[in-house]
Design a protein around this motif. Structure first.
Motif, PDB file in Angstrom:
ATOM      1  N   ARG A 172       0.830  -1.201   0.000  1.00 51.74           N
ATOM      2  CA  ARG A 172       0.000   0.000   0.000  1.00 51.74           C
ATOM      3  C   ARG A 172       0.866   1.253   0.000  1.00 51.74           C
ATOM      4  O   ARG A 172       0.648   2.183  -0.777  1.00 51.74           O
ATOM      5  N   ASN A 237      -3.138  -3.795  -7.462  1.00 51.94           N
ATOM      6  CA  ASN A 237      -2.957  -5.077  -6.771  1.00 51.94           C
ATOM      7  C   ASN A 237      -2.975  -6.241  -7.753  1.00 51.94           C
ATOM      8  O   ASN A 237      -2.184  -7.183  -7.636  1.00 51.94           O
TER       9      ASN A 237
ATOM     10  N   ASP B 118     -10.157   2.994  -6.456  1.00 52.44           N
ATOM     11  CA  ASP B 118      -8.881   2.798  -5.766  1.00 52.44           C
ATOM     12  C   ASP B 118      -8.317   4.128  -5.295  1.00 52.44           C
ATOM     13  O   ASP B 118      -7.755   4.235  -4.202  1.00 52.44           O
ATOM     14  N   TYR B 125      -6.275   5.852   3.889  1.00 53.74           N
ATOM     15  CA  TYR B 125      -5.042   5.217   4.331  1.00 53.74           C
ATOM     16  C   TYR B 125      -4.903   5.241   5.849  1.00 53.74           C
ATOM     17  O   TYR B 125      -4.447   4.287   6.464  1.00 53.74           O
TER      18      TYR B 125
END
Lengths: 404, 274, 337
Positions: A172, A237, B118, B125
């Protein structure tokens, strides 16, 4: 020969081949996943500089080992030396691009050639050393899998799993830093530290891959899988795990192929298989591949001509473009002499009505979202609701037939 | 134009009333003696500025005046030569989680393999950290943010397939997903179509009405009075700051833009807020 | 333009110019004092440069006091891969006689040697052997297997070629060279006899010599062994995975108990072979280290041609079930061979 190939795929080609295949598969998965982030971060060339910078470290480690009384064959020590000089190479690239006026690609070129040349000089010097068993250091250039031993495979497996774990843990942060470093900083991710972790992972993959595919080819294992994977997905991903899959498959197939026939070097064969997978991806991937793009374009081309032709028919205009005429004729909408058929007139009427409805829709709905869903390929019934269309029809009146 | 004569400017109100001062502890963003330079050239020099909470503020000035630099320095993205940045009464590191930043659009790679949804999830986050999986609830929250900017039907598109205005909306949605108390936007209306501009300003006003603070670097003088509550006039140095009706005057604009703004244009700017 | 005292920049430049000139002059003065060749007082010796240590050994044996021999490749060096360095080139261009093996042993030096032969005395000592006595190369049609020193009988021919080259370079020492050569050839022939006797004691069914590369074909021909190298005739060829599998099967089928590593080649392939055999339940051990393309350490018995082959023969015999004296032909092998 096909039988030996099959045996190789099924791990029946012998213990040594099985060992190598396991090692190269793991390396491929680790390299493909790590390489995705380097590729996204646009640091692909740096990984090549880092790989070439390992060579002097190997030479120096050998000389140190011999000076300490050994015979210079301690693999962990040689790999540690390679990692150290690779790290120095990376620091050199960063220092040069930050402190001088040279752009990063010039810095990479300089470091790559100087370190690699220095390494070759060291190897030449070592070949004249009478102590220590030098033989085998050049294997680091292109790899030498035939001599892979069990403890090598254990080392590769352990390192590969470690790299994969870290990639999953940091994916991430690395994605954010690659996509938008400014945003990453603003949410508190340290861009410098994330880049450092990424380069450390690259270095780990390089060191592991030195004996399998060699320092010259390891960059291919890092970069080709993500480039190929990019054609299959738009989600980061997915690109990561597809790249891992492509890398692992190349490792597996390459090792199996090289085990099935004599005189096939494993490292280069793996890279060739990887490239073949890339070629397949770029050509045949749905949506993003060349083939799909070509089919889409031709369908679009046909559709545009069809629509324009039908509109011209509906408005009683002459069709000037021979391609348009040909498209209409192949669809059975006009006769050979250019006169509309029954079906053609019906279609023309429909298209004319659709066009009129869109005209009104554009006036009513200034909302951009609706307008964006309009393109030549979609009839209005697919975009607006029935009552919205009814409202439009109120304004334009009943459908009209096209005169023959 | 030399800046020397502007170094001693006071906060000026057109009708003679002193400008409201905000207590530092309440201010979502305050800077003291902030100086930022690129190499030897100062981009922002000895800036003192305070933003009031729950207001929509604009930062306005000519090109190269240091507006974007000011935002980036406030976020720690570029190093400052001197001065302090105080966020909700604390240093930046402690209060960073309360800020959301929407950058200028050009700085992103549009071929990056990431979809609209996304990008918005990136805004979460803080909640997700490095390892936690995205839950259905978080996904719904992200879709809600997209709905607020009118982009809910585009959630699966790759970002390169969007128009300029749509891309800007997605980045705003990402900022909404951060659920911040202070929003910093760098030229959010630059190069967007009219519909998108309306959509964005509606969202910004809605955020302000929720009690949050919004600060925008703004390029279009004609809409300052209409959109914003407060304004900071900046040209390497601070020229003036405060409520639009007090500070957005012909005199201050002359000082900010020097000879670049003809008097007749300034008259056209004096529109009543809508 | 300013007049009078030169400005700072040109003064600095002038300083550096003078400093560099002084430095260059100093370097020149120092190096001019160094002797071009390290000539010694007394009768001048013939300067010979040899590539491999085996040739150097032969040159010393035949030349005796008349020659000073310098070798390019010491113990543990692989001649197939060796690339000349600047020091090597300097030594070769200053030598009175250059001896190299030829037959593509020193593959990377071929072109250089042919060019050098136009300006200096250069002799390829193995190329004088009659071609019908040479083994053909497995992979290349017009090439030969260069590893001729593995058969002492073949090597006597090389010693003769060295003698002839020395005589041509220094004709007035002919008598010395001929006497030395005759003595050394006798030694080598004694070695050949020892080898034949000793190796005869190895049982037929264990006569498989498995080594890192194909260096022992002449040995195999001379003494009736089947020779299998993991790599080919040159160490530059890479052994493929397929080869390892093939050899593992061979080891298992023929019940081979010992394989050999070489001093100048990596031992990884051999160890991989052993692991592969172990995975099939067949135990193979390392029979010993052989000297294939290079001799032993300088100053030791194994650092001479006779010692090198003595070591090889004795080690092979012990490992494959034959009987041989523990310390070899002259009882001079180091313990643990």
């Amino acid at each position: 020969m096909f039988e030996t190939l099959l045996d190789a795929f099924l791990f029946r080609a012998g213990y040594n081949a099985a060992l190598v295949t396991v090692g190269t598969t793991l390396l491929g998965i680790a390299a493909g996943s790590t390489g995705t982030f380097i590729f996204l971060r646009k640091r692909a060339l740096i990984s090549d500089a880092v790989a070439h910078a390992t060579l002097p470290g190997v030479g120096i480690a050998f000389m140190v080992l011999v000076a300490l009384g050994g015979d210079g064959r301690n693999l962990p020590a040689l790999l540690a030396g390679s990692a150290l000089s690779a790290w120095l190479g990376l620091l050199a690239v960063q220092w040069i691009s930050r402190r001088t006026r040279l752009a990063e690609d010039a810095a990479i070129g300089a470091v790559l050639s100087v370190f690699f040349g220095g390494g070759i000089v060291l190897l030449t010097v070592i070949q004249t050393m009478t102590t220590g068993r030098r033989a085998g250091l050049e294997e680091f250039l292109l790899g030498a899998t035939a001599g892979m031993l069990f403890h090598d495979a254990v080392f590769i497996a352990a390192a590969g799993l470690l790299v994969l774990t870290l990639v999953i843990a940091l994916r991430r942060a690395m994605t954010l830093v690659a996509f938008d470093p400014g945003f990453a900083t603003s949410v508190g991710i340290s861009v410098a530290r994330t880049d450092l972790a990424m380069m450390a992972l690259t270095m780990a993959v390089t060191v592991v891959g030195l004996k399998l595919v060699g320092l010259i080819l390891i960059v291919a294992m890092l970069i080709i899988p993500p480039v190929a994977a990019r054609f299959w997905s738009d989600s980061t991903n997915s690109v990561v795990w597809i790249a891992g899959l492509i890398g692992g498959t190349s490792g597996f197939l390459g090792a199996a192929l090289s085990a099935s026939a004599p005189d096939l070097p494993t490292g280069p064969i793996i890279v060739l298989v990887c490239f073949a997978l890339f070629a397949v991806s770029i050509t045949f991937a749905p949506q993003r591949g060349l083939f799909a793009a070509m089919l889409r374009y031709r369908a679009f081309h046909r559709h545009v001509h069809r629509r324009q032709g039908l509109l011209a028919l509906a408005r009683g205009e002459e069709i000037l473009d021979p391609v348009t005429v040909s498209v209409l004729r192949k669809a059975g909408l006009v006769r050979r002499d250019g006169v509309a058929t029954e079906a053609g007139r019906a279609q023309a009427a429909r298209i004319l009505r659709d066009e009129r409805r869109w005209d009104i829709a554009r006036q009513i709905h200034r909302d951009e979202a609706v307008i964006n869903r309009q393109d030549i390929l979609r009839p209005i019934e697919d975009v607006l609701t029935r009552d919205e269309i009814a409202e439009i029809d109120r304004r334009i009146g009943p459908p009209e037939a096209v005169p023959s | 134009m030399t800046m020397a004569e502007n170094t001693a400017l006071e906060l000026v109100a057109a009708n003679g009333r002193p400008v409201r001062h905000t207590d530092l502890a309440d201010a979502p963003l305050a800077v003291r003696e902030l100086t930022v330079s690129y190499g030897q050239k100062p981009a922002v020099f000895s800036l003192d500025a305070t933003f009031a909470p729950g207001r929509l503020a604009a930062i306005v000035g000519p090109n190269g005046a240091g507006k974007s630099t000011f935002l980036k320095a406030a976020l720690g993205m570029v190093p400052k030569l001197s001065g302090q940045v105080i966020v909700f009464g604390q240093p930046l590191a402690a209060a960073r989680h309360r800020i959301a930043y929407v950058p200028q659009r050009a700085s992103v790679d549009w071929d990056f393999p990431t979809r609209v949804i996304d990008v918005v999830l990136m805004g979460m986050y803080r909640q997700l950290g490095l390892l936690r999986r995205v839950s259905a609830k978080q996904r719904d929250a992200a879709l809600a943010c997209l709905a607020r900017v009118g982009m809910e039907d585009f959630s699966d598109r790759q970002i390169g397939q969007l128009s300029g205005g749509q891309q800007q909306r997605v980045f705003l949605a990402r900022a909404l997903a951060q659920d911040a108390d202070l929003y910093l936007l760098d030229e959010p209306f630059a190069g967007v179509d009219a519909a998108t501009e309306r959509a964005i300003i509606d969202v910004l006003k809605a955020i302000r009405d929720e009690g949050r603070t919004v600060v925008c670097v703004h390029h279009d003088l004609t809409t300052v009075a209409q959109y914003f509550d407060d304004v900071l006039l900046l040209n390497v140095h601070k020229i003036a700051e405060g409520p639009v009706e007090d500070v957005f005057t012909a005199e201050n604009l002359q000082k900010t833009y020097g000879g670049r703004l003809a008097a007749v244009h300034i008259d056209q700017l004096r529109l009543d807020p809508q | 333009m300013s007049t009078g005292r030169p400005d700072r920049k040109s003064r600095t430049a002038a300083f550096w110019r003078r400093a560099c000139t002084a430095l260059a002059a100093a370097v020149f003065a120092v190096t001019a004092q160094l002797p071009v060749t390290s000539a010694q007082a007394g009768p001048a010796k013939l300067h010979v440069v040899a590539t491999t240590s085996m040739i150097a050994d032969a040159a010393r044996q035949v030349g005796g006091e008349e020659v000073r021999v310098r070798e390019l490749m010491g113990p543990g060096i692989d001649p197939h891969a060796y690339r000349q360095t600047r020091t090597d080139i300097a030594a070769m261009t200053r030598a009175d006689l250059v001896l190299w093996h030829g037959l593509y042993l020193e593959a990377q030096l071929e072109e250089f040697m042919h060019k050098l032969a136009q300006r200096r005395s250069v002799v390829a000592v193995a190329e004088s052997l009659p071609k019908d006595r040479l083994l053909r190369h497995d992979d290349y049609a017009n090439q030969y297997d260069p590893h001729v020193w593995m058969d002492p009988q073949m090597w006597t021919g090389v010693v003769a070629a060295v003698r002839d080259a020395l005589i041509a370079a220094r004709p007035n020492a002919r008598a010395t060279f001929e006497a030395n050569a005759a003595r050394h050839i006798a030694e080598v022939e004694a070695l050949a006899a020892y080898a034949a006797d000793t190796l005869r004691s190895v049982p037929e069914q264990t006569r498989y010599l498995v080594t890192a590369h194909d260096a022992f074909n002449y040995f195999g021909r001379a003494y009736g062994f089947e020779v299998i190298g993991i790599q080919g005739i040159s160490t530059e060829s890479e052994a493929g995975l397929n080869r390892i599998a093939e050899l593992v099967s061979l080891l298992v089928e023929k019940n081979v108990g010992a394989v050999f590593v070489e001093s100048s080649v990596s031992d990884r392939n051999v160890r991989a072979l052993i692991e592969g055999a172990a995975a099939r339940g067949h135990k193979v051990s390392i029979g010993g280290e052989l000297f294939s393309d290079a001799m032993g350490a300088d100053g030791t018995y194994e650092g001479s041609y006779v010692g090198m082959l003595d070591h090889n023969v004795t080690t092979i015999t012990h490992a494959l079930g034959g009987t041989a004296p523990a310390r070899g032909m002259n009882s001079r092998l180091s313990a643990g061979s």
